[in-house]
Enzyme design. Structure first.
Site, PDB file in Angstrom:
ATOM      1  N   SER A  26      -9.982  21.950   8.130  1.00  0.00           N
ATOM      2  CA  SER A  26     -11.312  20.920   7.452  1.00  0.00           C
ATOM      3  C   SER A  26     -11.140  20.353   7.149  1.00  0.00           C
ATOM      4  O   SER A  26     -12.488  18.947   6.413  1.00  0.00           O
ATOM      5  CB  SER A  26     -12.635  22.702   7.182  1.00  0.00           C
ATOM      6  OG  SER A  26     -13.119  22.565   8.135  1.00  0.00           O
ATOM      7  N   SER A  32     -14.582  19.949   8.256  1.00  0.00           N
ATOM      8  CA  SER A  32     -16.183  19.867   7.875  1.00  0.00           C
ATOM      9  C   SER A  32     -15.975  19.327   6.254  1.00  0.00           C
ATOM     10  O   SER A  32     -17.123  19.191   6.364  1.00  0.00           O
ATOM     11  CB  SER A  32     -16.103  21.863   8.158  1.00  0.00           C
ATOM     12  OG  SER A  32     -15.569  22.179   6.981  1.00  0.00           O
ATOM     13  N   LYS A  73     -17.705  18.094  -2.119  1.00  0.00           N
ATOM     14  CA  LYS A  73     -18.161  18.944  -1.360  1.00  0.00           C
ATOM     15  C   LYS A  73     -19.624  19.557  -1.214  1.00  0.00           C
ATOM     16  O   LYS A  73     -18.827  20.334  -3.036  1.00  0.00           O
ATOM     17  CB  LYS A  73     -17.386  19.538  -0.403  1.00  0.00           C
ATOM     18  CG  LYS A  73     -17.197  20.205   1.169  1.00  0.00           C
ATOM     19  CD  LYS A  73     -16.287  21.075   1.107  1.00  0.00           C
ATOM     20  CE  LYS A  73     -16.723  21.350   3.595  1.00  0.00           C
ATOM     21  NZ  LYS A  73     -15.543  21.664   4.202  1.00  0.00           N
TER      22      LYS A  73
END
Lengths: 69, 480
Positions: B180, B156, B81
């Site tokens: 997330s 996310s 990420k």
């Protein structure tokens, strides 16, 4: 659930330097914040005088699972 | 036909490279081919570091040729990420506001993965500032579900999930402040671990809410997850919120099974929004656990909505403090939904925020005593509804915003406030062809038990062995 008056929120925001917040933006912020505030109010059941947020990690450690060997 | 090296699980890839049955270069090249073929439609990568990865792979192969002892992730391609900082590299955190931000430090987790021999393929798409459960990103473009690009990826850690599901990488770091890691893992048919607060260092990771953020892992199998967790978990002098509790050998614990383990099914909250087909899949997973010798018991649980809202009082207060200066002067650089959510702390008085923090030790003690007095692991849906389409959930900051968010995080949100560990595990597919998932929640630092149960379940099901057919869902050269 008690509501937050967007006009009050606007005054508080402006006091913190947040300018030009439109009514719809403030209404959405107020809605989200009001839900959270209500949850805290409903959960409080006594004095927090003897509590300490810094004890969160030690509490987790104290509650840790004993590994099955 | 020779299987594509990108099809190997993380553990199998590491074993094949260490054993000389394949090379790191072959695995990395296979992943790069898939990225170049399919990512234009999926939009998982932000910055693909092709040459750097190939150079690292060649170095890894040379080390094997010299007879060096390989690390546990030697030569294995990962991608992370875009909020785990690497000194000298840009980390956008999914936002226009960070488009040119060059990190001055390297995340402890990246340093540990590097020391274990992992190859970093680059940075992955994410929800803007990790504030969004669906995977939409108005600035970078939405990351799209690997099983059907018309559907949301979950967020996310959207790029993390899509990259692992699409076999672009063997595993990925994500972050989880309200679901997330678990939500995108669920939406893409992966194992997604949110560890206990304090288990993994956050040094060099973008902050959303200091008191709630944890880094997490997305992999194809529980054993893959255990391998990576054993590498990255543990105390870090650069992050004083990490625990000094010892790190178990998580992979070894995967072999323990679930004989006599009490699997708790909540009587309250977690099934409130569950659709009939999600309920059916949850029931089937419980039957599978019973076939493995686990005991399924019903348990009473505290009010999950209250726990989620208590968490929001903390997250929004801290997020507004973190974002305050940009919200004052560059609000137009946020998407409308993220601006509202990042500013929601404006409506929460400081005493309310501190009350929410002060209540945490008492409430986690109560939850653990009541719930884990009656069961060993709590079993719930991860996402209580079939994975929706991007169009259905593209609500911006409109009136439906809070409802969509509430539905997504209904089962994951309560866990973050309590700081407990939880793992999302693939549990089949709904009628729309998208993955479904159950969540196991454990006592603090019970990651070994969670991964052990997930691993046992994987042995009697084949969900983790199924891969999305990217060409069949419009990805690849034929796509327009």
């Amino acid at each position: 659930m008690s509501q937050i008056d967007p006009a009050v929120l606007r005054a508080l925001a402006e006091a913190q330097g947040f300018e030009d917040l439109d009514g719809e933006f403030l209404a959405r912020v107020a809605h989200g914040a009001a839900n959270a505030i209500s949850a805290v109010r409903r959960t409080l059941s006594g004095s927090l005088f003897d509590t300490d947020p810094a004890l969160f990690l030690p509490t987790l450690e104290a509650l840790a699972a004993r590994e099955r060997e | 036909m020779t299987p594509d090296a990108s099809e190997l699980t993380l553990v199998d890839a590491a074993a094949a490279i260490a054993g000389g049955r394949t090379t790191s270069r072959a695995v990395v090249e296979a992943c790069l081919r898939r990225i170049e073929t399919f990512d234009p439609q999926l939009n998982a990568f932000v910055d693909l570091r092709r040459e750097q990865a190939l150079a690292r792979a060649e170095a890894a192969d040379a080390a094997i040729a010299r007879g060096e002892t390989p690390g546990p992730l030697h030569g294995v391609p990962l991608a992370h990420k875009d909020m785990f900082y690497q000194a000298g590299q840009v980390s956008t955190c999914g936002s226009r506001l960070r488009a040119g931000f060059v990190a001055g430090q390297t995340s402890t987790l990246l340093t540990r993965l590097d020391a274990a021999g992992a190859i970093d393929l680059g940075t992955l798409n994410m929800a803007e500032f990790a504030l969004g459960p669906t995977g939409h990103n108005a600035w970078r473009g939405d990351c799209r579900n690997a099983w059907n690009p018309a559907h949301v990826s979950g967020g996310s850690s959207s790029g993390s999930a899509v990259a692992v599901a699409a076999r672009f990488a063997c595993g990925s770091l994500g972050s989880d402040t309200g679901g997330s890691v678990r939500l995108p893992a669920a939406a893409n048919g992966l194992v997604g671990l949110k560890p206990t607060y304090g288990r993994m260092s956050r040094h060099g990771m973008m902050g959303l809410a200091w008191s709630m953020d944890v880094a997490g892992l997305l992999t194809r199998t529980a054993r893959d997850c255990a391998r990576v967790l054993s590498v990255v978990a543990g105390a870090d002098r650069s992050d004083p919120t990490t625990t000094r509790l010892p790190v178990p050998d998580y992979e070894r614990h995967c072999a323990r099974g679930v004989e006599d383990v009490r699997i708790g099914v909540p009587r309250q909250h977690f099934y409130e929004h569950a659709t009939p087909e999600i309920r059916k899949l949850m029931q089937a997973s419980l039957v599978a656990f019973e076939s493995l010798g686990a005991r399924v018991v019903e348990v009473d649980v505290p009010d999950g909505n209250e726990l989620t809202e208590l968490g929001r009082a903390v997250v929004y207060s801290e997020a507004t403090a973190l974002h305050g200066e940009w919200l004052r002067h560059r609000r137009g650089d946020y998407s409308p939904q993220v601006a509202v959510r990042a500013a929601s702390g404006l409506g929460i008085p400081a005493p309310v925020y501190l009350e929410a923090l002060a209540l945490r030790p008492m409430l986690v003690r109560r939850f653990v005593t009541e719930v884990f007095g009656a069961c060993d692991l709590l079993h719930t849906p991860t996402l209580p509804i079939p994975v929706p389409t991007r169009a259905e959930t593209d609500v911006g900051s409109g009136a439906a915003m809070w409802d969509i968010i509430a539905r997504f995080v209904h089962c994951t949100g309560p866990v973050n406030y309590l700081g407990l560990p939880a793992v999302a595990v693939p549990a089949g597919f709904t009628a729309n062809g998208l993955p479904a998932s159950f969540q196991l929640i454990g006592r603090p630092f019970a990651e070994a038990a969670l991964l052990g149960a997930a691993h046992a379940y994987e042995q009697v099901t084949d969900w983790t062995r199924r891969a999305p057919h990217l060409s069949a869902v419009g990805c690849g050269p034929q796509a327009t």
